[in-house]
Design a protein around this motif. Structure first.
Motif, PDB file in Angstrom:
ATOM      1  N   GLY A 174     -16.960   1.653 -58.212  1.00 28.01           N
ATOM      2  CA  GLY A 174     -17.500   0.683 -57.127  1.00 28.01           C
ATOM      3  C   GLY A 174     -16.854   0.971 -55.753  1.00 28.01           C
ATOM      4  O   GLY A 174     -17.368   0.146 -54.615  1.00 28.01           O
ATOM      5  N   SER A 175     -16.122   2.102 -55.236  1.00 20.58           N
ATOM      6  CA  SER A 175     -15.865   2.482 -53.935  1.00 20.58           C
ATOM      7  C   SER A 175     -17.058   3.003 -53.275  1.00 20.58           C
ATOM      8  O   SER A 175     -18.285   3.403 -53.883  1.00 20.58           O
ATOM      9  N   LEU A 176     -16.962   2.673 -52.016  1.00 21.77           N
ATOM     10  CA  LEU A 176     -18.323   3.005 -51.075  1.00 21.77           C
ATOM     11  C   LEU A 176     -17.730   3.860 -49.861  1.00 21.77           C
ATOM     12  O   LEU A 176     -16.488   3.939 -49.679  1.00 21.77           O
ATOM     13  N   VAL A 177     -18.576   4.757 -49.623  1.00 18.43           N
ATOM     14  CA  VAL A 177     -18.332   5.692 -48.540  1.00 18.43           C
ATOM     15  C   VAL A 177     -19.236   5.510 -47.354  1.00 18.43           C
ATOM     16  O   VAL A 177     -20.728   5.672 -47.443  1.00 18.43           O
ATOM     17  N   ALA A 178     -18.644   5.187 -45.949  1.00 17.71           N
ATOM     18  CA  ALA A 178     -19.994   5.209 -44.889  1.00 17.71           C
ATOM     19  C   ALA A 178     -19.742   6.410 -44.139  1.00 17.71           C
ATOM     20  O   ALA A 178     -18.711   6.653 -43.933  1.00 17.71           O
ATOM     21  N   LEU A 179     -20.682   7.323 -43.892  1.00 13.54           N
ATOM     22  CA  LEU A 179     -20.644   8.374 -43.144  1.00 13.54           C
ATOM     23  C   LEU A 179     -21.526   8.410 -41.974  1.00 13.54           C
ATOM     24  O   LEU A 179     -22.623   7.919 -41.865  1.00 13.54           O
ATOM     25  N   SER A 180     -20.993   8.686 -40.800  1.00  9.89           N
ATOM     26  CA  SER A 180     -21.855   9.136 -39.533  1.00  9.89           C
ATOM     27  C   SER A 180     -21.628  10.652 -39.110  1.00  9.89           C
ATOM     28  O   SER A 180     -20.377  11.056 -39.413  1.00  9.89           O
ATOM     29  N   HIS A 181     -22.754  11.144 -38.781  1.00 10.46           N
ATOM     30  CA  HIS A 181     -22.516  12.747 -38.473  1.00 10.46           C
ATOM     31  C   HIS A 181     -23.462  13.141 -37.120  1.00 10.46           C
ATOM     32  O   HIS A 181     -24.549  12.584 -37.333  1.00 10.46           O
ATOM     33  N   GLY A 182     -22.963  13.919 -36.367  1.00 13.90           N
ATOM     34  CA  GLY A 182     -23.715  14.317 -35.150  1.00 13.90           C
ATOM     35  C   GLY A 182     -24.967  15.111 -35.565  1.00 13.90           C
ATOM     36  O   GLY A 182     -24.864  15.934 -36.661  1.00 13.90           O
ATOM     37  N   ALA A 183     -26.360  14.824 -35.031  1.00 17.30           N
ATOM     38  CA  ALA A 183     -27.442  15.281 -35.556  1.00 17.30           C
ATOM     39  C   ALA A 183     -27.722  16.473 -34.747  1.00 17.30           C
ATOM     40  O   ALA A 183     -27.600  16.510 -33.403  1.00 17.30           O
ATOM     41  N   ARG A 184     -28.413  17.580 -35.369  1.00 17.19           N
ATOM     42  CA  ARG A 184     -28.854  18.745 -34.814  1.00 17.19           C
ATOM     43  C   ARG A 184     -30.575  18.748 -35.017  1.00 17.19           C
ATOM     44  O   ARG A 184     -31.065  19.700 -35.662  1.00 17.19           O
ATOM     45  N   GLU A 185     -31.026  17.719 -34.618  1.00 14.13           N
ATOM     46  CA  GLU A 185     -32.394  17.351 -34.886  1.00 14.13           C
ATOM     47  C   GLU A 185     -33.441  17.326 -33.715  1.00 14.13           C
ATOM     48  O   GLU A 185     -34.642  17.649 -33.648  1.00 14.13           O
TER      49      GLU A 185
END
Length: 256
Positions: A174-185
């Protein structure tokens, strides 16, 4: 004596309009902004994602949060959001920079639902065993883990995908992870310029492509709307896909 190494947490605070940055931090941040002026907007988009995702996680019943690579809790951070949407919810901020931790503890003085401690995202088992963490976080219950703009300071040689795998082993169902990450797009030259500007700082920026960021979440169930740009992320399943904004930061919420 003023430090000679720019601090990534104080640089981030500077982008947000805070007043924690020292001259060396402001100088380094201005070098980044000279390469990519949109970074300031991208950081604001990331902070908007933080507010929306923490609010959503709290609405799903998550009442304990582990914010890893948290930086300085100055500009509307997790405990401030939780005080409004889930009073009594607890948060442990974690940063690997002792100067940041010392300053954060000072800023959190008198707040009994939040603490900050020294820890390394690459050493999660040791972090979760810390008595100060267990005072606020019960790992037998679901946890909301925040990895916002932190794995883009973990090089491939340190296996950032293992960070998420370790979280899956350490947290309850039931645990959740929120992730953000710099984009190389977008512009390759811009990405390289940002990475170059961070070489003097306390953390080295490593921007990644969409495919590379998705690999970091292998084994997790990525929840709607999937891996999108930070400005686009919403918890509303029927909401149309919004404008990508600066398209400089990926964002996702996943079930561990």
């Amino acid at each position: 004596m003023e430090p000679s190494t720019p601090n990534v947490a104080r640089m981030y605070d500077y982008y947000l309009g805070g007043d924690e940055a020292l001259p060396v931090d402001r100088e380094a941040a201005e070098l980044v902004l000279a390469t990519a002026p949109q970074v300031r907007t991208a950081v604001a988009e990331n902070r908007g994602f933080l507010e929306r995702v923490v609010t959503h996680m709290a609405a799903q019943g998550i009442d304990q949060f582990l914010d890893i690579g948290s930086g300085l809790p100055t500009q509307r951070n997790v405990h401030q959001i939780l005080a409004e949407v889930s009073p009594g919810a607890r948060v442990v901020y974690v940063d690997y920079d002792p100067v940041v931790v010392e300053r954060s503890i000072h800023l959190l003085a008198g707040i009994d639902t939040a603490d900050c401690m020294l820890g390394d995202v690459r050493k999660l088992s040791a972090l979760c065993d810390e008595p100060r963490v267990s005072e606020l976080i019960n790992f037998d219950r679901p946890v909301g883990v925040l990895l916002l703009a932190v794995l883009n300071f973990v090089g491939d040689e340190d296996n950032p995908a293992e960070v998420v795998s370790e979280l899956r082993r350490l947290t309850a169902p039931g645990s959740l992870v929120a992730l953000s990450h710099g984009a190389r797009e977008q512009s390759l030259s811009t990405s390289r310029g940002i990475e170059h500007a961070y070489r003097r700082a306390s953390g080295q920026a490593v921007l990644r492509t969409r495919t590379e960021v998705l690999r970091l979440l292998d084994g997790c169930e990525i929840l709607p709307p999937g891996l999108v740009y930070g400005a686009q992320w919403t918890a509303e399943p029927s909401a149309p896909m919004g404008d990508p904004g600066t398209a400089m930061t990926f964002a996702a919420l996943a079930r561990l």
